[in-house]
Design a protein around this motif. Structure first.
Motif, mmCIF file in Angstrom:
data_model
loop_
_atom_site.group_PDB
_atom_site.id
_atom_site.type_symbol
_atom_site.label_atom_id
_atom_site.label_comp_id
_atom_site.label_asym_id
_atom_site.label_seq_id
_atom_site.Cartn_x
_atom_site.Cartn_y
_atom_site.Cartn_z
ATOM 1 N N ARG A 13 -7.257 -5.704 1.444
ATOM 2 C CA ARG A 13 -5.897 -5.176 1.288
ATOM 3 C C ARG A 13 -5.744 -4.300 0.050
ATOM 4 O O ARG A 13 -4.646 -3.840 -0.263
ATOM 5 C CB ARG A 13 -4.889 -6.323 1.247
ATOM 6 N N GLY A 14 -6.819 -4.101 -0.686
ATOM 7 C CA GLY A 14 -6.760 -3.245 -1.859
ATOM 8 C C GLY A 14 -6.640 -1.773 -1.487
ATOM 9 O O GLY A 14 -6.702 -1.389 -0.313
ATOM 10 N N VAL A 15 -6.494 -0.938 -2.490
ATOM 11 C CA VAL A 15 -6.321 0.502 -2.261
ATOM 12 C C VAL A 15 -7.531 1.089 -1.551
ATOM 13 O O VAL A 15 -7.406 1.931 -0.647
ATOM 14 C CB VAL A 15 -6.080 1.219 -3.605
ATOM 15 N N TYR A 16 -8.739 0.627 -1.915
ATOM 16 C CA TYR A 16 -9.957 1.188 -1.337
ATOM 17 C C TYR A 16 -10.441 0.392 -0.124
ATOM 18 O O TYR A 16 -11.415 0.791 0.518
ATOM 19 C CB TYR A 16 -11.063 1.234 -2.398
ATOM 20 N N GLY A 17 -9.807 -0.732 0.166
ATOM 21 C CA GLY A 17 -10.132 -1.483 1.368
ATOM 22 C C GLY A 17 -11.473 -2.181 1.359
ATOM 23 O O GLY A 17 -11.972 -2.578 2.413
ATOM 24 N N ASN A 18 -12.075 -2.364 0.183
ATOM 25 C CA ASN A 18 -13.363 -3.058 0.114
ATOM 26 C C ASN A 18 -13.127 -4.562 0.185
ATOM 27 O O ASN A 18 -12.369 -5.110 -0.619
ATOM 28 C CB ASN A 18 -14.090 -2.699 -1.181
ATOM 29 N N PRO A 19 -13.765 -5.268 1.105
ATOM 30 C CA PRO A 19 -13.495 -6.705 1.263
ATOM 31 C C PRO A 19 -14.092 -7.574 0.165
ATOM 32 O O PRO A 19 -13.705 -8.732 0.024
ATOM 33 C CB PRO A 19 -14.135 -7.033 2.617
ATOM 34 N N ILE A 20 -15.020 -7.035 -0.615
ATOM 35 C CA ILE A 20 -15.701 -7.823 -1.641
ATOM 36 C C ILE A 20 -15.329 -7.365 -3.044
ATOM 37 O O ILE A 20 -14.911 -8.164 -3.890
ATOM 38 C CB ILE A 20 -17.234 -7.760 -1.462
ATOM 39 N N LEU A 21 -15.455 -6.072 -3.288
ATOM 40 C CA LEU A 21 -15.250 -5.540 -4.637
ATOM 41 C C LEU A 21 -13.778 -5.267 -4.906
ATOM 42 O O LEU A 21 -13.099 -4.670 -4.071
ATOM 43 C CB LEU A 21 -16.035 -4.245 -4.831
ATOM 44 N N PRO A 22 -13.253 -5.694 -6.071
ATOM 45 C CA PRO A 22 -11.897 -5.293 -6.463
ATOM 46 C C PRO A 22 -11.815 -3.778 -6.639
ATOM 47 O O PRO A 22 -12.827 -3.098 -6.816
ATOM 48 C CB PRO A 22 -11.677 -6.028 -7.797
ATOM 49 N N ASP A 23 -10.616 -3.258 -6.597
ATOM 50 C CA ASP A 23 -10.411 -1.807 -6.644
ATOM 51 C C ASP A 23 -11.046 -1.158 -7.865
ATOM 52 O O ASP A 23 -11.642 -0.075 -7.772
ATOM 53 C CB ASP A 23 -8.913 -1.491 -6.611
ATOM 54 N N PHE A 24 -10.924 -1.785 -9.041
ATOM 55 C CA PHE A 24 -11.441 -1.140 -10.242
ATOM 56 C C PHE A 24 -12.965 -1.048 -10.197
ATOM 57 O O PHE A 24 -13.556 -0.113 -10.763
ATOM 58 C CB PHE A 24 -10.958 -1.870 -11.502
ATOM 59 N N MET A 25 -13.617 -1.991 -9.519
ATOM 60 C CA MET A 25 -15.072 -1.918 -9.394
ATOM 61 C C MET A 25 -15.483 -0.803 -8.441
ATOM 62 O O MET A 25 -16.484 -0.116 -8.673
ATOM 63 C CB MET A 25 -15.628 -3.251 -8.909
ATOM 64 N N VAL A 26 -14.708 -0.604 -7.377
ATOM 65 C CA VAL A 26 -14.984 0.510 -6.467
ATOM 66 C C VAL A 26 -14.796 1.836 -7.193
ATOM 67 O O VAL A 26 -15.615 2.764 -7.066
ATOM 68 C CB VAL A 26 -14.072 0.437 -5.228
ATOM 69 N N TYR A 29 -19.306 0.339 -8.956
ATOM 70 C CA TYR A 29 -20.141 -0.854 -9.041
ATOM 71 C C TYR A 29 -20.919 -0.994 -7.735
ATOM 72 O O TYR A 29 -20.334 -0.971 -6.644
ATOM 73 C CB TYR A 29 -19.282 -2.096 -9.255
ATOM 74 N N PRO A 30 -22.232 -1.171 -7.793
ATOM 75 C CA PRO A 30 -23.003 -1.302 -6.537
ATOM 76 C C PRO A 30 -22.767 -2.631 -5.832
ATOM 77 O O PRO A 30 -22.844 -2.708 -4.608
ATOM 78 C CB PRO A 30 -24.455 -1.168 -6.998
ATOM 79 N N LYS A 31 -22.493 -3.677 -6.613
ATOM 80 C CA LYS A 31 -22.244 -4.996 -6.040
ATOM 81 C C LYS A 31 -21.412 -5.829 -7.007
ATOM 82 O O LYS A 31 -21.202 -5.428 -8.166
ATOM 83 C CB LYS A 31 -23.560 -5.706 -5.728
ATOM 84 N N LEU A 32 -20.975 -6.955 -6.524
ATOM 85 C CA LEU A 32 -20.153 -7.836 -7.348
ATOM 86 C C LEU A 32 -21.006 -8.454 -8.453
ATOM 87 O O LEU A 32 -22.094 -8.982 -8.177
ATOM 88 C CB LEU A 32 -19.545 -8.942 -6.479
ATOM 89 N N ASN A 79 -19.101 -14.515 -8.910
ATOM 90 C CA ASN A 79 -19.392 -15.358 -7.762
ATOM 91 C C ASN A 79 -18.716 -16.716 -7.912
ATOM 92 O O ASN A 79 -18.721 -17.314 -8.992
ATOM 93 C CB ASN A 79 -20.904 -15.551 -7.604
ATOM 94 N N GLY A 80 -18.140 -17.211 -6.849
ATOM 95 C CA GLY A 80 -17.479 -18.511 -6.860
ATOM 96 C C GLY A 80 -15.987 -18.430 -7.070
ATOM 97 O O GLY A 80 -15.265 -19.384 -6.761
ATOM 98 N N PHE A 81 -15.507 -17.298 -7.581
ATOM 99 C CA PHE A 81 -14.074 -17.185 -7.870
ATOM 100 C C PHE A 81 -13.233 -16.913 -6.624
ATOM 101 O O PHE A 81 -12.016 -16.773 -6.738
ATOM 102 C CB PHE A 81 -13.824 -16.103 -8.922
ATOM 103 N N ASP A 82 -13.882 -16.855 -5.464
ATOM 104 C CA ASP A 82 -13.108 -16.799 -4.234
ATOM 105 C C ASP A 82 -12.653 -18.183 -3.789
ATOM 106 O O ASP A 82 -11.890 -18.317 -2.832
ATOM 107 C CB ASP A 82 -13.931 -16.157 -3.124
ATOM 108 N N GLY A 86 -16.823 -5.587 -16.901
ATOM 109 C CA GLY A 86 -16.601 -6.167 -15.583
ATOM 110 C C GLY A 86 -15.285 -6.877 -15.398
ATOM 111 O O GLY A 86 -15.136 -7.686 -14.470
ATOM 112 N N PHE A 87 -14.283 -6.594 -16.267
ATOM 113 C CA PHE A 87 -12.991 -7.261 -16.145
ATOM 114 C C PHE A 87 -11.820 -6.274 -16.112
ATOM 115 O O PHE A 87 -10.721 -6.605 -16.523
ATOM 116 C CB PHE A 87 -12.794 -8.252 -17.294
ATOM 117 N N GLY A 88 -12.078 -5.077 -15.665
ATOM 118 C CA GLY A 88 -10.994 -4.120 -15.481
ATOM 119 C C GLY A 88 -10.683 -3.265 -16.670
ATOM 120 O O GLY A 88 -9.768 -2.431 -16.602
#
Length: 391
Positions: free
Chosen positions: A100-113, A117-120, A125-128, A183-185
């Motif tokens: 549901r983010g702006v970039y629609g990535n199901p794993i990476l938060p918008d700021f990482m996209v 960022y190539p991956k999370l 990990n685990g914060f889901d 890695g925290f925005g």
């Protein structure tokens, strides 16, 4: 056993405080959800969120009062533990956004996209999972406090030197979290939260529930602090505060007592930060600013150092004044007013509001009890005299 310890630690004023906070935690949400918007007794949603923020600040004030008021450890970096707990909760909330983010990535938060960022990162990990995030809310600030305290107290760093080091710690974290590659925005932090445990964070019901949880957290923190300060451990902490070298000479491991209470205080601050984030909707590096930690110390000083209730009351009063004065023409002068408040309290009310009231109340209470005891003794003597004459 635990219930007995908590019951024994409550006096009349502490019981009243617990009941007042519990009543607010029930009545305010009910007023917001059940009464119509035109009712004079209906609490608007924005006030529910504001009161919830005050409750979180009160928990932070309790954490500072526990170490400063009862152990003599003046920390000017407790905002770091508050912010770490907030970031742990913010990471969970960011993972709940999904596609549901702006970039629609199901794993990476918008700021990482946005930052390619190539991956999370592994530490995300685990914060889901909520249980993992809740564990990290306590573990992250607690582990930092334990490591910092072990080094500082083992080296017998005390007084103003310890205060400066705690301030340097939170400033170092501020600089680190400002970096985009951390890695925290970066400067923007974490925001645009959607859900918490499947509930919309913007919904009235969710905000009311968060306020109730904040009140519950305040009550729990207060009961824990009362259980500590009224126990044998609390007596040792006060001895450390008043005469550390003498307490060490008596055979107590002062460093261990300091380390325990410092870590406990940091965990409480982390919980306060975790409750704070979903109610304000953002967490960014500005929460690490040393000025925030200093302001929290002022709350405790205004309310009354070493009183617990005064610390919570000071947090509410000062932040209410901040809300009131920063919304009008006096907004540019708020920091001057805050500094003047601290100076006036230090000069005129060195024990704070509650401490001063207690200082006035105790002599009157003692005099009343003495008068009552003298009257009862005189009545008994008169009764004995009359019975002797009758014989």
């Amino acid at each position: 056993m635990m219930a007995h310890v908590l019951t024994r630690s409550l006096d009349r004023s502490a019981t009243v405080f617990v009941f007042v906070v519990a009543a607010l935690g029930v009545l305010v949400p009910l007023s917001n959800l059940l009464l119509p918007s035109g009712s004079p007794f209906q609490v608007p949603t924005y006030l529910v969120a504001l009161f919830g923020k005050y409750a979180c600040y009160a928990i932070l004030a309790l954490a500072i009062d526990l170490i400063w008021g009862y152990c003599g450890i003046l920390s000017l970096g407790h905002g770091a533990f508050f912010a770490l707990g907030g970031y742990a909760m913010g990471m969970y909330l960011m993972r709940q956004i999904g596609s549901r983010g702006v970039y629609g990535n199901p794993i990476l938060p918008d700021f990482m996209v946005f930052l390619n960022y190539p991956k999370l990162p592994w530490y995300w990990n685990g914060f889901d999972m909520f249980w993992f995030a809740a564990m990290m809310v306590i573990l992250a600030p607690g582990l930092l406090a334990f490591c910092f305290g072990w080094l500082a107290f083992r080296s017998r760093v005390t007084g103003v030197y310890l205060s400066i080091i705690t301030q340097a710690m939170t400033y170092a974290l501020l600089l680190g979290f400002f970096r985009n590659d951390f890695g925290f925005g970066g400067n923007n932090g974490l925001t645009d939260f959607k859900d918490i445990l499947g509930f919309n964070v913007q919904a009235d019901g969710t905000r009311a529930a968060l306020f109730s949880l904040s009140c519950l957290g305040l009550i729990t923190g207060f009961l824990i602090c009362r259980a500590v300060v009224t126990s044998k451990l609390g007596k040792v902490l006060i001895a450390v505060r008043d005469a550390e070298s003498r307490t060490r000479f008596l055979g107590y491991r002062v460093e261990s007592y300091k380390l325990f209470v410092f870590t406990l205080s940091a965990c409480m601050a982390g919980v306060a930060g975790a409750l704070y984030v979903p109610q304000v909707g953002i967490i960014n590096p500005s929460e690490f600013a040393p000025g925030n930690s200093i302001e929290a110390v002022i709350w405790v000083a205004v309310g009354g150092r070493g009183t617990l209730i005064g610390a919570a009351l000071g947090a509410v009063l000062v932040n209410y004044a901040k809300t009131f004065f920063t919304s009008g023409s006096l907004a540019p002068y708020w920091l001057f007013m805050l500094g003047a408040m601290f100076i006036l309290v230090t000069l005129l009310l060195p024990k704070g509001i509650i401490g001063t009231l207690n200082a006035w109340w105790e002599p009157w209470k003692t005099q009343r009890l003495t008068t009552a005891a003298n009257s009862l003794s005189a009545a008994r003597e008169a009764g004995i005299s009359e019975s002797g004459m009758a014989e």
